[in-house]
Write an enzyme that holds these catalytic residues in place. Sequence first.
Site, mmCIF file in Angstrom:
data_model
loop_
_atom_site.group_PDB
_atom_site.id
_atom_site.type_symbol
_atom_site.label_atom_id
_atom_site.label_comp_id
_atom_site.label_asym_id
_atom_site.label_seq_id
_atom_site.Cartn_x
_atom_site.Cartn_y
_atom_site.Cartn_z
ATOM 1 C CG HIS A 41 -9.882 6.766 -15.802
ATOM 2 N ND1 HIS A 41 -11.060 6.671 -16.509
ATOM 3 C CD2 HIS A 41 -8.917 6.296 -16.638
ATOM 4 C CE1 HIS A 41 -10.814 6.169 -17.711
ATOM 5 N NE2 HIS A 41 -9.525 5.927 -17.803
ATOM 6 C CG HIS A 75 -11.992 1.206 -18.352
ATOM 7 N ND1 HIS A 75 -10.793 1.243 -17.674
ATOM 8 C CD2 HIS A 75 -12.733 2.219 -17.855
ATOM 9 C CE1 HIS A 75 -10.806 2.243 -16.812
ATOM 10 N NE2 HIS A 75 -11.972 2.852 -16.889
ATOM 11 C CD GLU A 131 -18.258 1.176 -20.232
ATOM 12 O OE1 GLU A 131 -19.437 1.006 -20.593
ATOM 13 O OE2 GLU A 131 -17.947 1.677 -19.132
ATOM 14 C CB THR A 167 -21.414 0.888 -17.542
ATOM 15 O OG1 THR A 167 -20.016 1.152 -17.385
ATOM 16 C CG2 THR A 167 -21.615 -0.317 -18.450
ATOM 17 C CG ASN A 228 -17.041 7.391 -12.086
ATOM 18 O OD1 ASN A 228 -17.129 7.728 -10.913
ATOM 19 N ND2 ASN A 228 -15.987 6.746 -12.549
ATOM 20 C CB SER A 270 -11.998 5.924 -10.695
ATOM 21 O OG SER A 270 -12.407 7.273 -10.837
#
EC number: 1.17.7.4
Length: 287
Positions: A41, A75, A131, A167, A228, A270
């Site tokens: 990403h 993912h 994911e 996660t 994230n 990422s």
Amino acid sequence: MKTIEIDCDSGFCFGVMSAIQRAEKELITNDELYCLGDIVHNSQEVVRLQKKGLKIINHEELGRIYNKKVLFRAHGEPPSTYEVANQNSIHIIDATCPVVLQLQKKIQKIYQSFANTKSQIVLFGRSKHAEVSALVGQTNGNAIVIESKNDIQQIDFAKNIYLFSQTTMFVDDFKEIVKEIENKIIHPIIFSSFNTICHQMVNRINHIRKFAVQHNLLLFVAGDNSSNGTILFNECRRANLNTYLISDEKDIQSEWFNGIKSVGICGATSTPKWLMEKIALSLIPFH
């Protein structure tokens, strides 16, 4: 400005790094490699790999190609994707993160053990995240996805509950959801929670809080669609209000640096290291 520091702990996590390395290795000896969805990403890293020959496709396009090499990103993918790939004689390069793969197997095992019992799988995560789509696929699409504690009304409290997490979520939010569910559980309903947030993510949050307070100004580098990245940026901002979210050096504004002596540069799991280094070089004129 006197100092510019790049956070040594920022950058690709193990799963993303492994996927990119596998793609690069394939592209050395092959002119053509497909990737199902953006490999990471971060648009700048995707463009870099596209220039090397990586071709990004979606699930609909996967159904229309045959006898090709296709990389499945970190993912993960639901079982249905593997079925399509096998039907089309696709050579799968499976770069699913080991942590994600272990989570998929755990969810699938518990789901299959339900038989006719009144039980449900609940996933804490972003409903549109790749994911999460793969995790829901382990339950034949029957898992309930909640994005915050405000969504727990979607849960059937007359059934046993097995709670998991994407996660890359924030562990404190997961703990809040656990408490909310515990407060609503009535005997003899069973509630089991599994904190499946990646340890790398937890460690980065702890580290980034410390890194943020060491500088007058923070530049947090992440793609707009990084789950994230959103979490880590918010933690940076909590620790240091003088934090700016940027995708590349073009987002930087000169007035940010008036009276600033120390700048910290950090990013998501990422975010490529080379991009943070490029941004650091772009700050030299502000010295």
